[in-house]
Write an enzyme that holds these catalytic residues in place. Structure first.
Site, PDB file in Angstrom:
ATOM      1  N   HIS A   1     -70.469  47.836  10.938  1.00 28.94           N
ATOM      2  CA  HIS A   1     -69.763  47.967   9.652  1.00 28.94           C
ATOM      3  C   HIS A   1     -70.660  48.641   8.619  1.00 28.94           C
ATOM      4  O   HIS A   1     -70.210  49.484   7.838  1.00 28.94           O
ATOM      5  CB  HIS A   1     -69.392  46.589   9.092  1.00 28.94           C
ATOM      6  CG  HIS A   1     -68.441  45.809   9.932  1.00 28.94           C
ATOM      7  ND1 HIS A   1     -68.820  44.693  10.631  1.00 28.94           N
ATOM      8  CD2 HIS A   1     -67.127  45.972  10.175  1.00 28.94           C
ATOM      9  CE1 HIS A   1     -67.779  44.193  11.262  1.00 28.94           C
ATOM     10  NE2 HIS A   1     -66.739  44.943  11.019  1.00 28.94           N
TER      11      HIS A   1
ATOM     12  N   GLY B   1     -64.563  52.755  12.940  1.00 26.71           N
ATOM     13  CA  GLY B   1     -65.554  52.876  14.009  1.00 26.71           C
ATOM     14  C   GLY B   1     -64.921  53.397  15.301  1.00 26.71           C
ATOM     15  O   GLY B   1     -63.784  53.040  15.639  1.00 26.71           O
TER      16      GLY B   1
ATOM     17  N   SER C   1     -68.026  41.767  15.799  1.00 28.84           N
ATOM     18  CA  SER C   1     -68.049  40.422  15.195  1.00 28.84           C
ATOM     19  C   SER C   1     -67.852  39.368  16.273  1.00 28.84           C
ATOM     20  O   SER C   1     -68.353  38.246  16.167  1.00 28.84           O
ATOM     21  CB  SER C   1     -66.950  40.308  14.148  1.00 28.84           C
ATOM     22  OG  SER C   1     -67.065  41.368  13.236  1.00 28.84           O
TER      23      SER C   1
END
Ligand code: PAF
Length: 283
Positions: free
Chosen positions: A35, A145, A184
């Site tokens: 990120h 991304g 994540s």
């Protein structure tokens, strides 16, 4: 840095200086270097940077996945402040989808295979929330991304089809030193699962080595990836694909450019990864 749950405050900040360029980085929080690479690129290319942190319930097709998704908004905001972000929107579910909400955005063909087939309704949730984020922030550029390769292709398609007045910027995958793509979800892996999770990258690299050795047959590339994944007892394959990088249709026979991708459960955690060989091709 303004951190606010309120849509009207984001709008006010966005239009306080109308002549400036804005970069938007949409996220679901639990921020990592992947990120932050998007945020840094947005910071370098725009006058102002906005980030959204919202775990979007309508893009989760497994309730247990939504419940276990990592949440750490305070830490996320500290990281974003250090990167010089201007506005962080942290809406509640009711702020994003107020009572009576009933509008959804659906992109058709390219949402059907791969993640779309494995996770019914997922992309409808993604495009709906991203369209709303685009309307709220009205960014000059929006950053995504490459790790979510199909998501990036779907958002590009939506931006073209609905004539959103912005540029979609897709940034390279950021990897851990052992090759695991940052996600994540990696936070949810137990120690042995974390070790096993490198199998996705090893499978992609084996197919890349075959490609470099002259292998162009799509089924042979898929077989190479499946063979590596089969060697990891903690891995359960959801799909393995060698598809056209633009249309995302599965390839048969010789490929000139190919998106290799996969979704693999390591324990209860579903991980995805991908690699493009031979260039992206043109839309
Ligand atoms: O990639 C993500 O984190 C999400 O799908 C996004 C783009 C923030 C939409 O919820």
């Amino acid at each position: 840095m303004l951190v606010t749950p309120f849509l009207h405050e984001v709008r006010a900040a966005r239009w306080a200086e109308p002549g400036l360029t804005w970069g938007l980085v949409p996220t679901m929080g639990a921020l990592h270097e992947g990120h932050l690479s998007l945020v840094r690129r947005a910071r370098a290319e725009n006058d102002r940077v906005g980030v959204s942190i919202f775990v979007n319930p309508i893009q989760f097709n497994r309730p247990e996945d939504l419940a276990s998704y990592p949440r750490q908004v305070e830490r996320d905001c500290e990281l974003l402040a250090a990167e010089g972000v201007d506005v962080v929107w942290t809406p509640s579910e009711a702020e994003m989808y107020p009572p009576g909400y009933q509008t959804y955005v659906t992109v058709e063909e390219i949402t059907r295979p791969l993640e779309g087939a494995a996770r019914p309704g997922h992309f409808r949730g993604v495009t709906t929330v991203v369209a709303k984020l685009f309307n709220v922030f009205q960014p000059t550029r929006a950053y995504f991304g490459q790790k979510d390769a199909q998501q990036a292709a779907v958002i590009r398609q939506m931006v073209r089809d609905l004539a959103f007045n912005l540029e979609v910027v897709v940034c390279p995958i950021v990897r851990e030193p052992d090759g695991l793509a940052m996600s994540s979800r990696n936070l949810l892996l137990k120690a042995d699962e974390r070790r096993a999770a490198t199998v996705l990258y090893r499978a992609l690299k084996a197919a890349e080595a075959a490609w470099q050795g002259g292998q162009r047959d799509a089924e042979a590339l898929r077989a190479t990836m499946r063979a590596v994944l089969a060697g990891e007892p903690l891995a359960r394959v959801d799909y393995v694909s060698a598809a056209d990088p633009v249309t995302l249709t599965e390839l048969d026979g010789a490929a000139t450019h190919v998106l290799l991708s996969m979704a693999v459960f390591i324990g209860q955690v579903r991980l995805i990864d991908n690699l493009v060989l031979g260039g992206e091709g043109s839309p």
